[in-house]
Design a protein around this motif. Structure first.
Motif, PDB file in Angstrom:
ATOM      1  N   UNK A  47      25.022  53.491  47.276  1.00 28.81           N
ATOM      2  CA  UNK A  47      25.159  54.462  46.205  1.00 28.81           C
ATOM      3  C   UNK A  47      24.998  53.798  44.842  1.00 28.81           C
ATOM      4  N   UNK A  48      25.618  52.644  44.669  1.00 24.30           N
ATOM      5  CA  UNK A  48      25.509  51.925  43.399  1.00 24.30           C
ATOM      6  C   UNK A  48      24.058  51.525  43.123  1.00 24.30           C
ATOM      7  N   UNK A  49      23.368  51.012  44.125  1.00 24.49           N
ATOM      8  CA  UNK A  49      21.957  50.637  43.950  1.00 24.49           C
ATOM      9  C   UNK A  49      21.122  51.844  43.547  1.00 24.49           C
ATOM     10  N   UNK A  50      21.382  53.004  44.189  1.00 23.48           N
ATOM     11  CA  UNK A  50      20.613  54.210  43.880  1.00 23.48           C
ATOM     12  C   UNK A  50      20.901  54.700  42.467  1.00 23.48           C
ATOM     13  N   UNK A  51      22.159  54.613  42.026  1.00 23.63           N
ATOM     14  CA  UNK A  51      22.513  55.047  40.679  1.00 23.63           C
ATOM     15  C   UNK A  51      21.896  54.130  39.621  1.00 23.63           C
ATOM     16  N   UNK A  52      21.911  52.846  39.878  1.00 18.26           N
ATOM     17  CA  UNK A  52      21.314  51.897  38.929  1.00 18.26           C
ATOM     18  C   UNK A  52      19.806  52.099  38.852  1.00 18.26           C
ATOM     19  N   UNK A  53      19.163  52.288  39.993  1.00 12.42           N
ATOM     20  CA  UNK A  53      17.717  52.554  39.999  1.00 12.42           C
ATOM     21  C   UNK A  53      17.397  53.816  39.203  1.00 12.42           C
ATOM     22  N   UNK A  54      18.237  54.840  39.342  1.00 14.23           N
ATOM     23  CA  UNK A  54      18.016  56.083  38.608  1.00 14.23           C
ATOM     24  C   UNK A  54      18.134  55.858  37.106  1.00 14.23           C
ATOM     25  N   UNK A  55      19.119  55.076  36.704  1.00 12.66           N
ATOM     26  CA  UNK A  55      19.286  54.772  35.279  1.00 12.66           C
ATOM     27  C   UNK A  55      18.069  54.044  34.730  1.00 12.66           C
ATOM     28  N   UNK A  56      17.537  53.127  35.499  1.00 14.13           N
ATOM     29  CA  UNK A  56      16.359  52.380  35.062  1.00 14.13           C
ATOM     30  C   UNK A  56      15.112  53.255  34.974  1.00 14.13           C
ATOM     31  N   UNK A  57      15.118  54.406  35.661  1.00 11.92           N
ATOM     32  CA  UNK A  57      14.008  55.360  35.549  1.00 11.92           C
ATOM     33  C   UNK A  57      14.168  56.285  34.349  1.00 11.92           C
ATOM     34  N   UNK A  58      15.291  56.152  33.644  1.00 11.90           N
ATOM     35  CA  UNK A  58      15.538  57.004  32.492  1.00 11.90           C
ATOM     36  C   UNK A  58      16.415  58.200  32.779  1.00 11.90           C
ATOM     37  N   UNK A  59      16.981  58.269  33.972  1.00 12.37           N
ATOM     38  CA  UNK A  59      17.880  59.360  34.329  1.00 12.37           C
ATOM     39  C   UNK A  59      19.260  59.101  33.728  1.00 12.37           C
ATOM     40  N   UNK A  60      19.878  60.131  33.156  1.00 11.60           N
ATOM     41  CA  UNK A  60      21.238  59.972  32.653  1.00 11.60           C
ATOM     42  C   UNK A  60      22.213  60.068  33.822  1.00 11.60           C
ATOM     43  N   UNK A  61      22.988  59.015  34.036  1.00  7.13           N
ATOM     44  CA  UNK A  61      23.912  58.947  35.168  1.00  7.13           C
ATOM     45  C   UNK A  61      25.334  58.863  34.633  1.00  7.13           C
ATOM     46  N   UNK A  62      26.162  59.805  35.049  1.00  8.56           N
ATOM     47  CA  UNK A  62      27.575  59.797  34.693  1.00  8.56           C
ATOM     48  C   UNK A  62      28.405  59.866  35.971  1.00  8.56           C
ATOM     49  N   UNK A  63      29.512  59.147  35.961  1.00  5.92           N
ATOM     50  CA  UNK A  63      30.326  58.974  37.160  1.00  5.92           C
ATOM     51  C   UNK A  63      31.805  59.101  36.816  1.00  5.92           C
ATOM     52  N   UNK A  64      32.537  59.843  37.661  1.00  5.67           N
ATOM     53  CA  UNK A  64      33.989  59.952  37.531  1.00  5.67           C
ATOM     54  C   UNK A  64      34.623  59.543  38.856  1.00  5.67           C
ATOM     55  N   UNK A  65      35.561  58.603  38.801  1.00  4.45           N
ATOM     56  CA  UNK A  65      36.340  58.237  39.982  1.00  4.45           C
ATOM     57  C   UNK A  65      37.817  58.400  39.652  1.00  4.45           C
TER      58      UNK A  65
END
Length: 370
Positions: A47-65
């Motif tokens: 999940x972390x790898x996928x979120x980081x890859x998305x950020x590098x594509x210019x996707x805005x990623x926000x996370x709440x834990x």
């Protein structure tokens, strides 16, 4: 009749997370993910790898834990996420941890005040909104316990759904409120019918009244599944009354539980309902973590347990299932589970030594927080 534009049901964690990870990798605009538990492991790393890859594509990623559900998240994953530009909020951080977490004020006294104010209000939701279009909701945390490829026969039993439609926008607003810490203060401008929320006073009142009303109006069946059965009084009384009226009331609880004292809390309540005609089944093959609510043809799944924490304290999110093929699948799944369950033995409570029954009564004094 309101229905979701699209609706896909998942009954295993492997299928759910494979589809969710694929959707994250295809995201173009935004990803807004919240999870009560986000553990270090195979699934967490993916999940972390996928979120980081998305950020590098210019996707805005926000996370709440949730700080209590994910105590090690900041140390396990935050350095990588911060470097990549992922935005994080820790909901309900532990008050005794003095370090400043992402999004918190620098003023230590105000920071501790906010933490103590939220100490009994967690974020128990497990959802992901992608590109403001597709919403994923269920009882799946970001944890290896949901992957059969990791856990084998000990994998947890859960259920989730992906939906799209006009009410998805309400999930975006709910995420925004939790991200900014505005829960319980905002009055919603639009009533939800397919997405059940409890993040404001009005949302909570509407959602819980809806569920209780569905139980009271049920004519044919009430089928429930929950891992933690310590319901509020309205639910407990309604189940008993409906069973006496001849409604087919069934409740499935797991034999195995990840909360060691749950048996002591729920045992006298289950015995009481069984005497009133409720058919209680104990599911033994796996730990059943799913949260399922069926009243006649109305059904919903999500993060809400039949306990005080979900009904009174924590943030939750549930989805009403509207497509006939998914309703049929859920009913068939429920029936199949009963084939591998055993009826609850009412003598299990009556046969306990007096001191164990007394101990259970003491545990029940804390049901408000359970």
């Amino acid at each position: 009749m309101r229905i979701w534009t699209s609706e896909t049901l998942y009954t295993t964690g492997d299928e759910y997370f494979a589809a969710l990870l694929h959707a994250i990798r295809e995201a173009r605009l935004s990803i807004e993910l919240e999870s009560y538990i986000f553990e270090k492991g195979v699934l967490g790393d993916r999940m972390i790898d996928a979120l980081i890859d998305a950020t590098q594509r210019g996707v805005r990623v926000r996370l709440i834990v949730d700080g209590w559900g994910s105590p090690g998240f900041v140390w396990d994953y935050w350095p990588r996420l911060s470097e990549a530009g992922v935005r994080l909020r820790v909901f309900r951080a532990a008050p005794w941890r003095l370090g400043r977490l992402p999004g918190e004020t620098r003023n230590i006294f105000f920071r501790l005040y906010v933490r103590w104010r939220k100490v009994n209000r967690g974020n128990h939701r497990k959802s992901c909104l992608i590109d403001h279009v597709d919403l994923w909701v269920g009882s799946f945390n970001i944890s290896d316990v949901h992957l059969k490829e990791v856990q084998g026969p000990q994998v947890w039993k859960d259920m989730g759904v992906r939906v799209s439609g006009p009410e998805v926008k309400l999930a975006k607003r709910a995420f925004q409120r939790a991200y900014r810490g505005w829960t319980a203060l905002n009055w919603p401008s639009r009533r939800a019918h397919l997405l059940l929320l409890n993040d404001s006073f009005l949302h909570k009142r509407r959602t819980r009244l809806e569920q209780v009303s569905r139980l009271r109006k049920a004519k044919q069946r009430i089928w429930l599944a929950t891992p933690y059965f310590v319901p509020v009084g309205k639910i407990l009384r309604t189940l008993g009354r409906q069973a006496k009226r001849g409604v087919d009331v069934r409740l499935t609880v797991p034999l195995k539980n990840d909360v060691w004292f749950m048996k002591w809390l729920s045992l006298p309540l289950l015995a009481s309902l069984a005497k009133k005609g409720v058919k209680v089944f104990v599911y033994s093959p796996l730990f059943s973590h799913q949260k399922l609510f069926i009243a006649d043809e109305w059904m919903c799944i999500g993060s809400t347990n039949l306990n005080h924490r979900s009904f009174l304290h924590d943030l939750e999110m549930d989805v009403v299932i509207t497509h006939p093929e998914n309703r049929h699948k859920i009913l068939q799944n429920y029936i199949a589970d009963q084939g591998t369950s055993r009826p609850f033995d009412t003598q299990e409570w009556a046969g306990l030594p007096w001191w164990k029954r007394a101990l259970s009564s003491v545990f029940l004094l804390a049901k408000y927080w359970s």
